[in-house]
Design an enzyme around this catalytic site. Structure first.
Site, PDB file in Angstrom:
ATOM      1  N   LEU A 250     -36.249  13.524  -2.591  1.00 40.86           N
ATOM      2  CA  LEU A 250     -36.874  13.511  -3.648  1.00 40.86           C
ATOM      3  C   LEU A 250     -38.348  13.972  -3.052  1.00 40.86           C
ATOM      4  O   LEU A 250     -38.603  13.491  -2.070  1.00 40.86           O
ATOM      5  CB  LEU A 250     -37.113  12.396  -4.662  1.00 40.86           C
ATOM      6  CG  LEU A 250     -35.954  12.058  -5.630  1.00 40.86           C
ATOM      7  CD1 LEU A 250     -35.961  10.904  -6.308  1.00 40.86           C
ATOM      8  CD2 LEU A 250     -35.559  13.182  -6.743  1.00 40.86           C
ATOM      9  N   ASP A 251     -39.157  14.702  -3.709  1.00 45.63           N
ATOM     10  CA  ASP A 251     -40.489  15.005  -3.075  1.00 45.63           C
ATOM     11  C   ASP A 251     -41.268  13.602  -3.367  1.00 45.63           C
ATOM     12  O   ASP A 251     -40.888  12.804  -3.975  1.00 45.63           O
ATOM     13  CB  ASP A 251     -41.132  16.199  -4.099  1.00 45.63           C
ATOM     14  CG  ASP A 251     -40.568  17.474  -4.174  1.00 45.63           C
ATOM     15  OD1 ASP A 251     -39.771  17.784  -3.149  1.00 45.63           O
ATOM     16  OD2 ASP A 251     -40.805  18.244  -5.000  1.00 45.63           O
ATOM     17  N   LYS A 252     -42.378  13.608  -2.457  1.00 48.26           N
ATOM     18  CA  LYS A 252     -43.011  12.719  -2.337  1.00 48.26           C
ATOM     19  C   LYS A 252     -43.771  12.114  -3.552  1.00 48.26           C
ATOM     20  O   LYS A 252     -43.532  10.878  -3.817  1.00 48.26           O
ATOM     21  CB  LYS A 252     -44.331  13.107  -1.534  1.00 48.26           C
ATOM     22  CG  LYS A 252     -45.451  11.833  -1.234  1.00 48.26           C
ATOM     23  CD  LYS A 252     -46.572  12.238  -0.454  1.00 48.26           C
ATOM     24  CE  LYS A 252     -47.638  11.203  -0.831  1.00 48.26           C
ATOM     25  NZ  LYS A 252     -48.969  11.577  -0.090  1.00 48.26           N
TER      26      LYS A 252
ATOM     27  N   ARG B  75     -40.382  22.280  -9.891  1.00 45.03           N
ATOM     28  CA  ARG B  75     -41.841  22.615 -10.051  1.00 45.03           C
ATOM     29  C   ARG B  75     -41.852  24.123 -10.083  1.00 45.03           C
ATOM     30  O   ARG B  75     -42.889  24.803 -10.653  1.00 45.03           O
ATOM     31  CB  ARG B  75     -42.382  22.029  -8.869  1.00 45.03           C
ATOM     32  CG  ARG B  75     -42.220  20.459  -8.916  1.00 45.03           C
ATOM     33  CD  ARG B  75     -42.607  19.954  -7.611  1.00 45.03           C
ATOM     34  NE  ARG B  75     -44.035  19.957  -7.249  1.00 45.03           N
ATOM     35  CZ  ARG B  75     -44.440  19.666  -6.160  1.00 45.03           C
ATOM     36  NH1 ARG B  75     -43.659  19.116  -5.148  1.00 45.03           N
ATOM     37  NH2 ARG B  75     -45.628  19.948  -5.710  1.00 45.03           N
TER      38      ARG B  75
END
Length: 304
Positions: free
Chosen positions: A136-138, A237
């Site tokens: 997962l992204d930060k 996103r």
């Protein structure tokens, strides 16, 4: 690091074969990924890995050279949703990086897992990403599964690759989506100008599909649920920004200033459905929506 080459004697050679054969370059597989991601251009254009070189072609390659990183266990609290001898399921906090990389050597999920699990993590992805099957992204919170051994890792990777594993997200996006549901298709690769961003591209990139449906509508934003049919970097996103509805709080893909009380994009990995690698039991894990996102939802519901 930037490397450039001018073709003279290698006419007719495949682009990936030529670059992989140059001194101190990454492996051919890594080169192919870089080509797909748009990090390698020929005459300022993205080409395929099998492009045959021509006389005087100008090749530019932008990449970070590999560095040795020592990953140490750190006593960082984990929100554990489930754990057994094969897997551990985590509710990752927004702001936590999944694994060490250039510039981030501590405070990651991997550092926390090494402390909690000791040596009980799969080694397939090496010392930097032990146990990490997907990321997962930060600034994306939510449910993740980690493999404790190679057997579990291989099985989970196959489920994710074959789309047997189902990943569902919720997000708050700018604007009012008029459709009840939709499917976004668009190849994702490196942004042609800003190499730190991804983008929907017409040449190259990797196929990407996101399915969404509307949960709630507010005055100037929409609460949606998304299901990924592919797993590309920053996929939700990028795709939502592509259709004109970037995520609230997304400083990378949204041009509007973030006027809401949330650090990072309003994106949360809500549900993960898998088949247990050993027992073959169907399992679904849910990570509660984080407090900052819940507060935003309450605010929007009061201002309808």
């Amino acid at each position: 690091m930037i490397k450039t080459y001018t073709i003279s004697d290698e006419i007719g050679t495949r682009l990936d074969v030529f670059l992989a054969g140059q001194e101190d370059n990454p492996s051919r597989a890594s080169i192919q990924k870089m080509i797909t991601d748009g990090a390698i251009t020929v005459n300022n254009e993205v080409k395929r890995a099998n492009y045959k070189l021509k006389a005087n072609d100008q090749i530019t390659m932008v990449f970070e050279p590999p560095t040795e990183i020592e990953v140490k266990p750190e006593n960082i609290p984990l929100d554990i949703l489930y754990e057994d001898n094969d897997i551990i399921v985590i509710n990752k906090a927004r702001g936590m990086v999944v694994h060490p990389a250039a510039g981030v050597y501590s405070g990651t999920l991997v550092n926390a897992l090494l402390y909690h699990c000791h040596d009980e993590l799969s080694g397939i992805n090496g010392k930097i990403r032990p146990g990490i099957v997907h990321r997962l992204d930060k600034d994306t919170s939510g449910v993740m599964v980690v493999a404790k051994n190679d057997f579990a890792h291989n099985d989970l990777a196959l489920q994710i690759g074959s789309k047997t594993a189902i990943k569902e997200y919720v997000a708050l996006v700018h604007g009012n989506i008029t459709e009840e549901k939709g499917i976004i298709n668009g190849n994702i690769g490196r942004h042609p100008i800003d190499r730190k961003k991804m983008a929907v591209v017409t040449n190259g990139g990797k196929p990407a599909t996101t399915v969404f449906h509307v949960l709630e509508r507010y005055k100037n934003c929409t609460f949606i649920q998304c299901r990924l049919l592919t797993g590309r970097t920053h996929q939700i996103r990028v795709h939502m920004a592509y259709i004109g509805h970037p995520l609230i709080g997304d400083s990378k893909y949204c041009n509007s200033k973030n006027k809401f009380n949330i650090e990072g994009q309003a994106l949360h990995s809500l549900n993960l459905k898998i088949i247990h690698p050993r027992t073959k039991e169907e399992m679904t894990f849910t990570a509660p929506i984080p407090e900052d996102m819940e507060n935003l939802l309450k605010y929007f519901r009061q201002t309808i």
